[in-house]
Design an enzyme around this catalytic site. Structure first.
Site, short mmCIF file in Angstrom:
data_model
loop_
_atom_site.label_atom_id
_atom_site.label_comp_id
_atom_site.label_asym_id
_atom_site.label_seq_id
_atom_site.Cartn_x
_atom_site.Cartn_y
_atom_site.Cartn_z
N TRP A 42 0.84 -1.20 0.00
CA TRP A 42 0.00 0.00 0.00
C TRP A 42 0.88 1.25 0.00
CZ3 TRP A 42 -3.95 1.36 4.49
CH2 TRP A 42 -4.74 2.44 4.09
N SER A 90 -10.16 -9.99 2.86
CA SER A 90 -9.61 -9.01 3.79
C SER A 90 -10.80 -8.42 4.54
CB SER A 90 -8.86 -7.92 3.02
OG SER A 90 -8.34 -6.95 3.90
N TYR A 106 -4.28 0.33 -4.89
CA TYR A 106 -3.06 0.92 -4.35
C TYR A 106 -2.37 1.70 -5.47
CZ TYR A 106 -3.53 -2.23 -0.30
OH TYR A 106 -3.97 -2.90 0.82
N HIS A 143 -11.69 -7.22 -1.05
CA HIS A 143 -11.04 -6.13 -0.33
C HIS A 143 -12.00 -5.39 0.60
CE1 HIS A 143 -7.86 -2.67 -0.77
NE2 HIS A 143 -8.04 -3.04 0.48
N ASP A 157 1.65 -8.64 -0.70
CA ASP A 157 0.23 -8.33 -0.76
C ASP A 157 0.03 -6.98 -1.42
OD1 ASP A 157 -2.67 -8.70 0.34
OD2 ASP A 157 -2.07 -6.69 0.99
#
Length: 327
Positions: free
Chosen positions: A21, A152, A56, A121, A51
């Site tokens: 991220w 997630s 992102y 997500h 990940d």
């Protein structure tokens, strides 16, 4: 490097892995040159799992991973995520047509034939309760576009819902010294069912490094400045749901964990790795030094029973009441 099996997938991943991220964006200034150098350094140290997500940097971190792992696709495992480019509450955002497009776009950016781990997500809870999205992922798996899938999640409740689906192979959770609720039910249940556990925000957005003072000002494009109170997305994604000044105060009272250890940060990561049920921690990074610091957790001495009990008491007596948002 030590490796742990990702649930019952048969894939063994580095117990210290990395999230991307920060190098994608929303964590202040970044440098692609430094990011690629950091990824290369991490892989040289035995890190074999990264990940990322399609949001992102609008896919930029996926592109960086493609460059860094070129020629190593069979050795380096990549997990990416989808759904937050659209309305996370809209069922159509999880239709086969839409998810297939998300998947194809990520495959193109990653320059891969299949995604090792495809994760929803942080979707709306009702989407998980409905369960139709899992049928979509089953279809993508049959088509060979994804090898495994996971979710997630923001809350323990969401994690437990996911565990009702036998094809969910991993859960990505917020878990750290300031966020211990998953220890009560979710972590043991996931372990019992053979579901891998990936820990994001293991340092509570940097609070558990012990380096911040209450008057610190983050850059304007850093989510720690613009999402402290959940203005842009779930409040738990920033400082584990704590207000910044309160978080600094609480972190200062935990600095004792660094006694006899390299640093507060590496000690905080070691505490997570001491939980045998956890597969891997995925801290963020923006440069080689941060990668080195995170990897130093591997060399830290484990916490004693007395220390673990002290940390649990501290959480229940001083931290828990200040966490905001559902968790």
């Amino acid at each position: 490097m030590n490796y742990r099996e990702l649930g019952n997938t048969g894939i063994k991943i580095s117990e210290v892995s990395f999230g991307t991220w920060a190098i994608g964006g929303a964590w202040g200034k970044t440098s692609d040159t430094e990011a690629l150098k950091s990824l290369e350094f991490a892989m040289d140290q035995g890190v074999n799992f990264f990940d990322t997500a399609d949001v992102y940097g609008d896919g930029h971190s996926e592109v960086l991973l493609a460059k860094a792992t070129k020629g190593k696709e069979d050795k380096i495992h990549i997990a990416t995520k989808f759904c937050r480019q659209g309305d996370i509450f809209d069922p159509q955002n999880y239709s086969y047509e839409q998810v297939s497009k998300y998947c194809e776009d990520s495959l193109r950016r990653l320059n891969r034939e299949a995604i090792d781990l495809y994760q929803i997500h942080c979707p709306a809870t009702d989407i998980l309760r409905d369960g139709s999205v899992f049928e979509v992922l089953d279809r993508l798996q049959r088509e060979g576009k994804i090898r495994h899938y996971g979710v997630s999640v923001e809350t323990v409740e969401e994690g437990l819902i996911c565990l009702e689906n036998p094809n969910v192979k991993s859960l990505q959770i917020i878990f750290n010294m300031f966020r211990q609720k998953p220890l009560e039910e979710l972590i043991p249940e996931a372990y019992k069912k053979g579901v891998g556990l990936l820990v994001r925000l293991p340092l509570a957005s940097g609070l558990l490094t012990g380096k911040f003072t209450a008057d610190h000002v983050f850059e304007e494009d850093d989510h720690r400045r613009f999402n402290e109170n959940g203005e842009a997305f779930n409040v738990g994604e920033t400082f584990a749901g704590l207000g910044f000044k309160k978080g600094v105060e609480l972190a200062d009272q935990l600095k004792w964990i660094a006694t006899g250890r390299n640093s507060m940060a590496s000690a905080a990561l070691r505490w997570i790795l001491d939980q045998r049920e956890i597969t891997s921690i995925i801290p963020g990074f923006k440069n080689v030094k941060q990668v080195q610091n995170n990897l130093s957790a591997l060399e830290e001495k484990p916490f004693t029973k007395e220390e673990i009990e002290k940390i649990q008491r501290y959480y229940h007596e001083h931290v828990k009441e200040f966490i905001r948002g559902a968790y």
